[in-house]
Scaffold this active site. Structure first.
Site, PDB file in Angstrom:
ATOM      1  N   ASP A  68       0.902  -1.141  -0.039  1.00 12.40           N
ATOM      2  CA  ASP A  68      -0.048  -0.067   0.017  1.00 12.40           C
ATOM      3  C   ASP A  68       0.764   1.296   0.066  1.00 12.40           C
ATOM      4  O   ASP A  68       1.853   1.089   0.577  1.00 12.40           O
ATOM      5  CB  ASP A  68      -1.037  -0.206   1.133  1.00 12.40           C
ATOM      6  N   THR A  69       0.578   2.196  -1.005  1.00 12.31           N
ATOM      7  CA  THR A  69       1.358   3.197  -1.083  1.00 12.31           C
ATOM      8  C   THR A  69       0.704   4.482  -0.942  1.00 12.31           C
ATOM      9  O   THR A  69      -0.492   4.627  -1.340  1.00 12.31           O
ATOM     10  CB  THR A  69       1.871   3.254  -2.368  1.00 12.31           C
ATOM     11  N   PHE A 148       3.310   5.454 -13.606  1.00 13.70           N
ATOM     12  CA  PHE A 148       1.771   5.593 -13.406  1.00 13.70           C
ATOM     13  C   PHE A 148       1.457   6.443 -12.219  1.00 13.70           C
ATOM     14  O   PHE A 148       2.359   6.990 -11.654  1.00 13.70           O
ATOM     15  CB  PHE A 148       0.905   3.993 -13.193  1.00 13.70           C
ATOM     16  N   TYR A 150       0.990   9.020  -9.743  1.00 12.86           N
ATOM     17  CA  TYR A 150       1.455  10.536  -9.506  1.00 12.86           C
ATOM     18  C   TYR A 150       2.806  10.532 -10.248  1.00 12.86           C
ATOM     19  O   TYR A 150       3.223  11.641  -9.923  1.00 12.86           O
ATOM     20  CB  TYR A 150       1.370  10.668  -7.822  1.00 12.86           C
ATOM     21  N   LYS A 171      13.675   3.971 -12.061  1.00  7.39           N
ATOM     22  CA  LYS A 171      12.620   4.423 -10.990  1.00  7.39           C
ATOM     23  C   LYS A 171      12.819   3.282  -9.760  1.00  7.39           C
ATOM     24  O   LYS A 171      12.781   3.483  -8.789  1.00  7.39           O
ATOM     25  CB  LYS A 171      11.114   4.349 -11.662  1.00  7.39           C
ATOM     26  N   ARG A 177       8.789   1.842  -3.549  1.00  8.90           N
ATOM     27  CA  ARG A 177       8.430   0.417  -3.672  1.00  8.90           C
ATOM     28  C   ARG A 177       9.954  -0.437  -3.797  1.00  8.90           C
ATOM     29  O   ARG A 177       9.971  -1.452  -3.415  1.00  8.90           O
ATOM     30  CB  ARG A 177       7.562   0.353  -4.910  1.00  8.90           C
TER      31      ARG A 177
END
Ligand code: IMP
Length: 195
Positions: A68-69, A148, A150, A171, A177
């Site tokens: 969950d982010t 994807f 934001y 990234k 993540r």
């Protein structure tokens, strides 16, 4: 070895599979025939990650993890935070979420922000949590088309490009993540060695 990633987001699956390498093959609830929603009603990222992982682990009895982010901005006292997915409404519209964030930050002098990712792993009935943070700032308009959510408005600290202007590898090296998955991978390796 197969492990279930409790997500319906194909971007996340691609990012995490790259980091897990060949030793663990990600499968998703969808690939296992589950097309329903995964409940996500907690008040914190930890609660949500655990809720999603428990739901899928109970359904399939397989090793499982969920993430969950949240995107936290200082000018908005940590918002959207745990509400990041539904910031602009219940339909999880990334473009609308970004526009609302830019509107709410309009004129803000301080644009510092961070992505925080919590991963819950359930394996052999044991639960473990991992957390990764990426510091950065929110631009005044979107830049880039990769990634994807934001990503087009988030520029990691010390970099000139947004996450949406970076390759998946770049990234992953910097991201919330990526950092949480590095800990997940270490834990999975340790678990495999214990056989
Ligand atoms: P969740 O973890 O899927 O609940 O994500 C919460 C919100 O943050 C959603 O709007 C996602 O699109 C967004 N999000 C999650 N991870 C990322 C990321 O790595 N980059 C940009 N947005 C993200």
């Amino acid at each position: 070895m197969k492990i279930v990633f409790a997500t319906a987001n194909p971007h996340k699956v691609a990012e995490v599979q790259k980091l897990l390498g060949g030793a663990f093959e990600i499968t998703t609830p969808q690939q296992l025939g589950y097309a329903g929603d995964i409940p996500e009603t907690g008040a914190t990222l930890q609660e949500n990650a655990l809720q999603k992982a428990r739901f899928i682990a109970e359904k399939f009895g397989l090793p499982c993890f969920a993430d969950d982010t949240g995107l936290e901005t200082d000018a908005l006292q940590g918002a959207p935070g745990v509400h990041s997915a539904r910031y602009a409404g219940t339909n999880k519209d990334s473009a609308a979420n970004m526009q609302l964030l830019l509107k709410n930050l309009h004129g803000a002098a301080c644009r510092t922000a961070r992505f925080r990712c919590v991963i819950a792993l359930i394996i052999d009935g044991q639960e473990r949590l991992f957390e990764g943070v990426a510091e950065g700032e929110i631009l005044t308009e979107p830049q880039g088309a990769q990634g994807f959510g934001y990503d087009p408005v988030f520029r990691p600290a010390g970099h000139r490009r947004t996450f949406a202007e970076m390759s998946a590898e770049e990234k992953n090296r910097l991201s919330h993540r990526g950092k949480a998955v590095t800990q997940l991978v270490a834990s999975l390796r340790e678990w495999r060695m214990s056989f």
